[in-house]
Enzyme design. Structure first.
Site, PDB file in Angstrom:
ATOM      1  N   TRP A 169       0.247  -1.819   4.707  1.00  0.00           N
ATOM      2  CA  TRP A 169       0.204  -0.516   4.045  1.00  0.00           C
ATOM      3  C   TRP A 169      -0.466  -0.583   2.686  1.00  0.00           C
ATOM      4  CZ3 TRP A 169       0.053   3.196   7.161  1.00  0.00           C
ATOM      5  CH2 TRP A 169       0.782   3.152   8.359  1.00  0.00           C
ATOM      6  N   ASP A 190       4.226   3.136  -3.350  1.00  0.00           N
ATOM      7  CA  ASP A 190       4.529   3.695  -2.027  1.00  0.00           C
ATOM      8  C   ASP A 190       5.947   3.230  -1.665  1.00  0.00           C
ATOM      9  OD1 ASP A 190       4.780   4.281   0.648  1.00  0.00           O
ATOM     10  OD2 ASP A 190       2.874   3.374   1.248  1.00  0.00           O
ATOM     11  N   LYS A 199      11.495   8.507   7.494  1.00  0.00           N
ATOM     12  CA  LYS A 199      12.363   7.327   7.555  1.00  0.00           C
ATOM     13  C   LYS A 199      13.725   7.648   6.927  1.00  0.00           C
ATOM     14  CE  LYS A 199       8.043   4.901   7.423  1.00  0.00           C
ATOM     15  NZ  LYS A 199       7.832   4.520   8.809  1.00  0.00           N
TER      16      LYS A 199
HETATM   17  C1  LIG Z   1       5.038   1.919   3.670  1.00  0.00           C
HETATM   18  C2  LIG Z   1       4.263   2.957   4.429  1.00  0.00           C
HETATM   19  N1  LIG Z   1       3.242   3.566   3.821  1.00  0.00           N
HETATM   20  C3  LIG Z   1       2.525   4.507   4.441  1.00  0.00           C
HETATM   21  C4  LIG Z   1       2.813   4.879   5.733  1.00  0.00           C
HETATM   22  C5  LIG Z   1       2.006   5.969   6.378  1.00  0.00           C
HETATM   23  O1  LIG Z   1       2.774   7.121   6.410  1.00  0.00           O
HETATM   24  P1  LIG Z   1       2.256   8.471   7.050  1.00  0.00           P
HETATM   25  O2  LIG Z   1       2.102   8.213   8.507  1.00  0.00           O
HETATM   26  O3  LIG Z   1       3.318   9.452   6.719  1.00  0.00           O
HETATM   27  O4  LIG Z   1       0.945   8.800   6.402  1.00  0.00           O
HETATM   28  C6  LIG Z   1       3.861   4.263   6.415  1.00  0.00           C
HETATM   29  C7  LIG Z   1       4.180   4.648   7.790  1.00  0.00           C
HETATM   30  O5  LIG Z   1       5.029   4.106   8.440  1.00  0.00           O
HETATM   31  C8  LIG Z   1       4.602   3.274   5.742  1.00  0.00           C
HETATM   32  O6  LIG Z   1       5.637   2.658   6.334  1.00  0.00           O
END
Ligand SMILES: Cc1ncc(COP(=O)(O)O)c(C=O)c1O
Length: 363
Positions: free
Chosen positions: A105, A175, A199
């Site tokens: 991520w 994040d 989540k």
């Molecule tokens: C730590 C993290 N960042 C970003 C995301 C991406 O999130 P989204 O699908 O809501 O854009 C996720 C998705 O699981 C994640 O776990």
């Protein structure tokens, strides 16, 4: 108690399990939330909905103890839209920004950041398959950068920061999609914190952004309004039609979370549940988790069995017992357990029991 199949425990990484009480409330509210209408059928400008949004903000502020000098925004686009929104709003004419890369991520955020500036990689643990946070001695920062972006919990690799990284006097941009509401946050060094909802905050479709007010008003002129923090603050997050149902579910989840205790209590529960899992993994040669122990996640725990055939069997047998969604992320294979707030201790106890029995049978 859950309305449907109450013997099912969903360990999926997200969209993740919701508390039974929340599901029951949704069920009751669907046909008539206000004046004979569902929340999905109302104008977002109705006082009753605007009151709800204010209550939701207050509940989040109470839970996380968000200081007054931070704005709370409710945006679209998931956490991935923030990979663009952060540089667009915070660069403020700077040409560099710093990114710590500790898993998939943060790596994706770094890659997206390169579209807007000379994104500088502070350090990366890609060389050791993202099994630890890079050693602090290896970190290098760019000279002029308004923020250091990092991912507090890497949902896929199971690596978590147990204290905020040192940011060299720059603002932290974090994040926290997969670990928000699992521990208290010291806001001192943060410029912005964001999390998509699916989540610990409810269902996908809404993204919480907590941003320092003094950083508002400096967005790049080409910033789409839909990603502009100042536009969201000024419109009280009602810039366009918001994802009303997701917002309403967020409200229910926050009320439920408040009933579970404050962030210290939530952190304690998280630690307890993950310790149960790590204990089984560490006391066997059958299950393995590759993450350096001090950097292990309390929320997402990837693990392997001796071979893929056993992993497939493990996931199938667990599934038949009501222990659902244990398949690992496709990038890593194997298995993964996610332990968000809505996963009760009882679910973890059952999983642990199953893991021990499975090892005994096939180990
Ligand atoms: C730590 C993290 N960042 C970003 C995301 C991406 O999130 P989204 O699908 O809501 O854009 C996720 C998705 O699981 C994640 O776990």
């Amino acid at each position: 108690m859950r309305v449907m199949k109450n013997s099912v425990y969903n360990f999926g990484a997200g969209p993740a399990c919701l508390a039974g009480e929340v599901l029951n409330q949704i069920k009751a509210d669907i046909p008539d939330w206000y004046d004979g209408m569902s929340v999905m059928e109302l104008s977002h400008r109705l006082p009753v909905f605007m009151d709800l949004t204010q209550m939701i903000e207050q509940d989040l502020r109470d839970l996380l103890q968000i200081p007054e000098d931070f704005a709370v925004l409710f945006m679209h686009g998931g956490a991935r839209s923030q990979f663009s929104a952060v540089p667009l709003n915070l660069l403020n004419k700077a040409s560099n920004a710093d990114y710590l890369v500790t898993g998939t991520w943060s790596d994706l955020a770094y890659t997206e950041g390169k579209k807007y500036c000379q994104a500088h990689c502070v350090a990366t643990s890609q060389g050791n398959q993202f099994t630890q946070i890079p050693l602090k001695e290896e970190w290098t920062f760019s000279e002029i950068s308004p923020y250091v972006h990092y991912t507090d919990n890497e949902t896929i690799h199971g690596v978590e920061f147990h204290e905020p990284p040192n940011c060299q006097g720059k603002w932290l941009a974090s994040d926290m999609t997969s670990n928000i509401l699992t521990k208290p946050i010291q806001f001192d060094n943060y410029g912005v914190i964001y999390a998509s909802a699916q989540k610990n905050l409810g269902i996908s479709g809404i993204t919480v952004v907590i941003v320092r007010k003094e950083l508002l008003g400096f967005a790049h002129p080409y910033t789409p309004s839909i990603l502009n923090y100042e536009v969201y603050q000024q419109s009280q997050s009602l810039f366009n039609t918001p994802p009303m149902f997701c917002w309403y579910v967020l409200g229910l989840v926050l009320k439920w979370t408040k009933q579970q205790g404050n962030c210290q209590a939530l952190a304690q529960k998280c630690l307890q549940k993950s310790a149960m899992l790590y204990e089984v993994i560490d006391s066997s040669d059958f299950y393995t988790n590759p993450v350096y122990k001090p950097h292990r996640s309390r929320i997402n725990i990837p693990f392997r069995l001796p071979n893929e055939a056993l992993e497939t069997l493990f996931i199938k047998e667990a599934n038949d017992l009501g222990l659902k969604q244990l398949k690992g992320h496709k990038a890593l294979g194997g298995c993964r357990v996610s332990l968000y707030n809505a996963m009760p201790l009882q679910g973890v106890a059952l999983l642990v029991e199953f893991m021990k029995a499975f090892e005994k049978k096939y180990g």
